[in-house]
Write a protein that holds these residues in place. Structure first.
Motif, mmCIF file in Angstrom:
data_model
loop_
_atom_site.group_PDB
_atom_site.id
_atom_site.type_symbol
_atom_site.label_atom_id
_atom_site.label_comp_id
_atom_site.label_asym_id
_atom_site.label_seq_id
_atom_site.Cartn_x
_atom_site.Cartn_y
_atom_site.Cartn_z
ATOM 1 N N SER A 76 -1.520 2.843 9.144
ATOM 2 C CA SER A 76 -0.042 2.811 9.258
ATOM 3 C C SER A 76 0.547 2.181 10.382
ATOM 4 O O SER A 76 -0.453 2.265 11.380
ATOM 5 C CB SER A 76 0.430 4.322 8.983
ATOM 6 N N GLU A 79 1.309 -4.479 10.421
ATOM 7 C CA GLU A 79 2.107 -5.602 9.731
ATOM 8 C C GLU A 79 1.967 -5.244 8.143
ATOM 9 O O GLU A 79 0.646 -4.815 7.825
ATOM 10 C CB GLU A 79 1.774 -6.891 10.207
ATOM 11 N N PRO A 80 2.710 -5.595 7.232
ATOM 12 C CA PRO A 80 2.661 -5.421 5.892
ATOM 13 C C PRO A 80 1.304 -6.356 5.323
ATOM 14 O O PRO A 80 0.550 -5.804 4.454
ATOM 15 C CB PRO A 80 3.854 -5.829 5.361
ATOM 16 N N GLU A 131 5.801 0.435 -2.661
ATOM 17 C CA GLU A 131 6.653 0.341 -1.477
ATOM 18 C C GLU A 131 6.221 -0.725 -0.526
ATOM 19 O O GLU A 131 6.978 -1.573 0.064
ATOM 20 C CB GLU A 131 6.765 1.418 -0.702
ATOM 21 N N LEU A 132 4.693 -0.837 -0.313
ATOM 22 C CA LEU A 132 4.252 -1.808 0.505
ATOM 23 C C LEU A 132 4.389 -3.098 -0.235
ATOM 24 O O LEU A 132 4.700 -4.103 0.529
ATOM 25 C CB LEU A 132 2.799 -1.594 0.750
ATOM 26 N N GLU A 134 7.084 -4.060 -2.070
ATOM 27 C CA GLU A 134 8.120 -4.650 -1.859
ATOM 28 C C GLU A 134 8.603 -5.027 -0.370
ATOM 29 O O GLU A 134 9.136 -5.717 -0.264
ATOM 30 C CB GLU A 134 9.210 -3.105 -2.368
ATOM 31 N N LEU A 135 8.055 -4.344 0.279
ATOM 32 C CA LEU A 135 8.118 -4.654 1.645
ATOM 33 C C LEU A 135 7.407 -6.133 2.270
ATOM 34 O O LEU A 135 8.150 -7.016 2.777
ATOM 35 C CB LEU A 135 7.391 -3.647 2.950
ATOM 36 N N SER A 136 6.360 -6.351 1.241
ATOM 37 C CA SER A 136 5.839 -7.559 1.439
ATOM 38 C C SER A 136 6.446 -8.937 1.057
ATOM 39 O O SER A 136 6.294 -9.804 1.598
ATOM 40 C CB SER A 136 4.154 -7.439 0.936
ATOM 41 N N ARG A 137 6.987 -8.663 -0.088
ATOM 42 C CA ARG A 137 7.848 -9.449 -0.865
ATOM 43 C C ARG A 137 9.285 -9.886 -0.352
ATOM 44 O O ARG A 137 9.906 -10.784 -0.695
ATOM 45 C CB ARG A 137 7.547 -9.384 -2.327
ATOM 46 N N ALA A 138 9.764 -9.054 0.537
ATOM 47 C CA ALA A 138 10.967 -9.028 0.864
ATOM 48 C C ALA A 138 11.575 -10.483 1.439
ATOM 49 O O ALA A 138 12.859 -10.910 0.918
ATOM 50 C CB ALA A 138 11.502 -8.155 2.020
ATOM 51 N N HIS A 143 10.903 -12.203 -3.942
ATOM 52 C CA HIS A 143 11.862 -11.360 -3.525
ATOM 53 C C HIS A 143 12.848 -10.668 -4.497
ATOM 54 O O HIS A 143 13.398 -9.723 -4.509
ATOM 55 C CB HIS A 143 12.521 -11.635 -2.276
#
Length: 196
Positions: A76, A79-80, A131-132, A134-138, A143
């Protein structure tokens, strides 16, 4: 008065169902699963009311185990990309370590017997990984893509990677790194360090 149910016997039935489905497919008879687990066919139905109930509980057990393995020890605050690499490594390690579970799960994934409720429960078990993702593809090329498509693409790359790792165990680590690189470029399109 009914006899108390044994957790060990229930686990034995689920384990046997995994082996039988991996070998014989979803059409395997409950009698075969019962015999493999060392219980009578009637006893099997003391633990699982129907074959569909058994299939759903097995699906939930395998998916939950896979998700737990993928996030075990997740670093935790990192970085993603580093977190996704950890999830990827754990996921591919689980799949190559338990090929029968993977084969059974592949069949259960496309089974009409697995209910919408079971799929929702699994989605909840995978919420941290989602969630990870989603964060990674932002900021990446995916996206705006529907989440279902992103998950399907990620899974397809992982399955191809796992197949290569199983087929060529001496090259398993190299295949895992290459597969992660492909998945990350699809997901986030950021440079991949040579030492992935």
């Amino acid at each position: 008065m009914s006899r108390p149910r044994s957790d060990d016997r229930r686990k034995a039935i689920l384990s046997a169902a995994t082996r039988v489905i991996a070998t014989n497919g979803l059409g395997a008879a409950t009698a075969t699963i019962a015999k493999e687990s060392g219980v009578s066919n009637g006893s099997l139905f003391l633990y699982f009311d129907t074959k569909a109930t058994l299939m759903n509980e097995l699906y939930l057990a395998l998916k939950t185990e896979m998700a737990s393995a993928a996030i075990a020890g997740l670093p935790s605050g990192r970085e993603p990309r580093e977190q996704m690499l950890h999830v990827w490594t754990q996921w591919t390690r689980w799949a190559t370590s338990y090929p029968e579970k993977r084969r059974a799960l592949a069949q259960l994934d496309v089974s009409g017997e697995v209910t919408a409720e079971s799929h929702r429960t699994v989605s909840e078990a995978f919420s941290g990984i989602t969630e990870l993702l989603e964060l990674s593809r932002a900021g990446g090329p995916m996206h705006d893509a529907p989440l279902g498509l992103v998950l399907a693409l990620t899974n397809a790359i992982a399955e191809a990677t796992i197949d290569a790792m199983i087929r060529e165990p001496a090259e398993a680590e190299a295949h895992s790194i290459a597969g992660f690189g492909a998945m990350w470029r699809v997901l986030a399109w950021s440079p991949i360090p040579a030492t992935a």
